[in-house]
Structure formats: structure tokens, C-alpha cells
Design a protein around this motif. Structure first.
Motif, short mmCIF file in Angstrom:
data_model
loop_
_atom_site.label_atom_id
_atom_site.label_comp_id
_atom_site.label_asym_id
_atom_site.label_seq_id
_atom_site.Cartn_x
_atom_site.Cartn_y
_atom_site.Cartn_z
N THR A 44 0.84 -1.19 0.00
CA THR A 44 0.00 0.00 0.00
C THR A 44 0.88 1.24 0.00
O THR A 44 0.65 2.19 -0.78
CB THR A 44 -0.95 0.00 1.22
OG1 THR A 44 -1.77 -1.18 1.15
CG2 THR A 44 -1.83 1.24 1.25
N MET A 45 1.90 1.25 0.85
CA MET A 45 2.82 2.39 0.89
C MET A 45 3.59 2.54 -0.42
O MET A 45 3.87 3.66 -0.84
CB MET A 45 3.78 2.27 2.08
CG MET A 45 3.16 2.53 3.43
SD MET A 45 2.31 4.15 3.59
CE MET A 45 3.66 5.29 3.32
N LYS A 76 -4.64 1.92 9.84
CA LYS A 76 -3.42 1.61 10.59
C LYS A 76 -2.26 2.50 10.14
O LYS A 76 -1.51 3.04 10.97
CB LYS A 76 -3.07 0.13 10.43
CG LYS A 76 -1.81 -0.30 11.12
CD LYS A 76 -1.93 -0.27 12.62
CE LYS A 76 -0.67 -0.85 13.24
NZ LYS A 76 -0.59 -0.66 14.66
N LEU A 77 -2.11 2.68 8.84
CA LEU A 77 -1.03 3.54 8.31
C LEU A 77 -1.23 4.98 8.77
O LEU A 77 -0.26 5.68 9.07
CB LEU A 77 -0.97 3.45 6.79
CG LEU A 77 -0.53 2.11 6.21
CD1 LEU A 77 -0.71 2.09 4.70
CD2 LEU A 77 0.91 1.79 6.61
N ILE A 83 0.55 8.37 6.74
CA ILE A 83 -0.35 8.97 5.75
C ILE A 83 -1.41 9.80 6.47
O ILE A 83 -1.60 9.64 7.68
CB ILE A 83 -1.06 7.91 4.87
CG1 ILE A 83 -1.94 7.00 5.74
CG2 ILE A 83 -0.07 7.11 4.05
CD1 ILE A 83 -2.92 6.14 4.96
N ILE A 84 -2.06 10.65 5.71
CA ILE A 84 -3.28 11.29 6.19
C ILE A 84 -4.36 10.99 5.15
O ILE A 84 -4.06 10.77 3.98
CB ILE A 84 -3.13 12.82 6.38
CG1 ILE A 84 -2.66 13.51 5.10
CG2 ILE A 84 -2.22 13.14 7.54
CD1 ILE A 84 -2.75 15.02 5.15
N LYS A 85 -5.58 10.96 5.61
CA LYS A 85 -6.69 10.79 4.66
C LYS A 85 -7.73 11.85 4.98
O LYS A 85 -7.90 12.26 6.12
CB LYS A 85 -7.27 9.38 4.72
CG LYS A 85 -7.99 9.04 5.97
CD LYS A 85 -8.63 7.66 5.88
CE LYS A 85 -9.35 7.48 7.19
NZ LYS A 85 -10.36 6.59 7.31
N ASN A 101 5.27 13.64 6.01
CA ASN A 101 6.73 13.76 6.08
C ASN A 101 7.34 12.50 6.70
O ASN A 101 8.37 12.01 6.24
CB ASN A 101 7.15 15.00 6.87
CG ASN A 101 6.89 16.27 6.08
OD1 ASN A 101 6.85 16.26 4.86
ND2 ASN A 101 6.70 17.37 6.78
N LYS A 102 6.70 11.97 7.74
CA LYS A 102 7.18 10.74 8.37
C LYS A 102 7.15 9.59 7.36
O LYS A 102 8.07 8.76 7.31
CB LYS A 102 6.32 10.40 9.59
CG LYS A 102 6.77 9.18 10.35
CD LYS A 102 5.91 8.91 11.57
CE LYS A 102 6.35 7.64 12.29
NZ LYS A 102 5.51 7.33 13.45
#
Length: 145
Positions: A44-45, A76-77, A83-85, A101-102
Motif C-alpha cells: 500500500t505504501m 493503521k497507516l 499517511i493522512i486521509k 513527512n514521516k
């Protein structure tokens, strides 16, 4: 040839794909544990790093995953800060996923993973490249439901 030959395990297309997939994913586990990622989170990443910002529906399509499978992975991510959603202002049914950024820092750290995976298959590189090309072609011809 008897009528039951077609249901023998050795004659199934799915079984060697399934077995090899499990074996390859097993090789990822110790490498990804270092980054606190599962294989599904990792792939996914990979897509998110490629795009940096992607619609949830497009992400699901690229990964060949349904919403019910992908939603907990994305949650979870997000909880990990990678991530942000957020929902689209014009249409709140559309969710955008964006790397943080992380998450970008992790992208640099995780570069070692594919290299270490390929080391497991020294001498079989040509076969791996051919296998990947064939699988990509088959996936293109498989309807994404």
C-alpha cells in the motif's frame, strides 16, 4: 487421462501461484518487521510513495483490493503517522490519501527491502523478470471487480 485429472492439485494454475506468493511474502516478513509494517501495508505504501497523493478508489484498484480489506490497512497507516486521509470538499464520498513527512522519511529507509528480497533469488533473476512480465500481462487481462 481420467475425468478427475482436472481437479488434481498438480494441474491447478492457482496452486503454484498461491504457494510461491506465500513463500515470497514470508521472506518479506523479517525485513518489514524492522519497520513495523505488514506486507499489505508495505505494498500500500509503495503505491502511495509513487503517487504521494491518491484517491482511495484508485489505490484499491491499483492494489486489487476491495474497500473492506483496504480500509483497516489505511487506518493503521494513518495511526502510524505515515499517511493522512481526508474527504473531498466537493464530494465527501471521495477520500484522498496523502503521504506525510514521516511517511516520506520511511521511503528512504525502506530502500533496502527490495534489494534484500532479490538476493534470495540469485541466479534466477531472468526467470523472475519473465515471471513478473507474465503476471503483469495476466493481471491486465483480469477484470478488476
Amino acid at each position: 487421462m481420467n475425468k478427475y485429472d482436472k481437479i488434481k492439485l498438480q494441474n491447478q494454475i492457482c496452486f503454484p501461484l498461491y504457494a510461491l506468493s506465500r513463500e515470497v511474502i514470508k521472506k518479506y516478513k523479517p525485513l518489514l518487521d524492522k519497520f513495523n509494517l505488514t506486507y499489505t501495508q508495505y505494498v500500500t505504501m509503495l503505491v502511495i510513495w509513487e503517487e504521494e497523493k491518491i484517491m482511495f478508489k484508485e489505490l484499491a484498484k491499483r492494489l486489487h483490493l476491495d474497500s473492506g480489506t483496504l480500509t483497516p490497512v489505511v487506518k493503521k497507516l494513518e495511526a502510524m503517522g505515515l499517511i493522512i486521509k481526508y474527504r473531498n470538499k466537493d464530494d465527501d464520498r471521495n477520500v484522498t490519501i496523502e503521504v506525510t513527512n514521516k511517511g516520506l522519511l520511511l521511503k528512504d529507509e525502506i530502500l533496502e527491502v527490495p534489494e534484500k528480497i532479490y538476493c534470495n533469488y540469485k541466479g534466477d533473476e531472468e526467470k523472475l523478470i519473465l515471471l513478473k512480465q507474465l503476471l503483469d500481462q495476466l493481471l491486465l487481462n483480469t477484470p478488476n471487480e
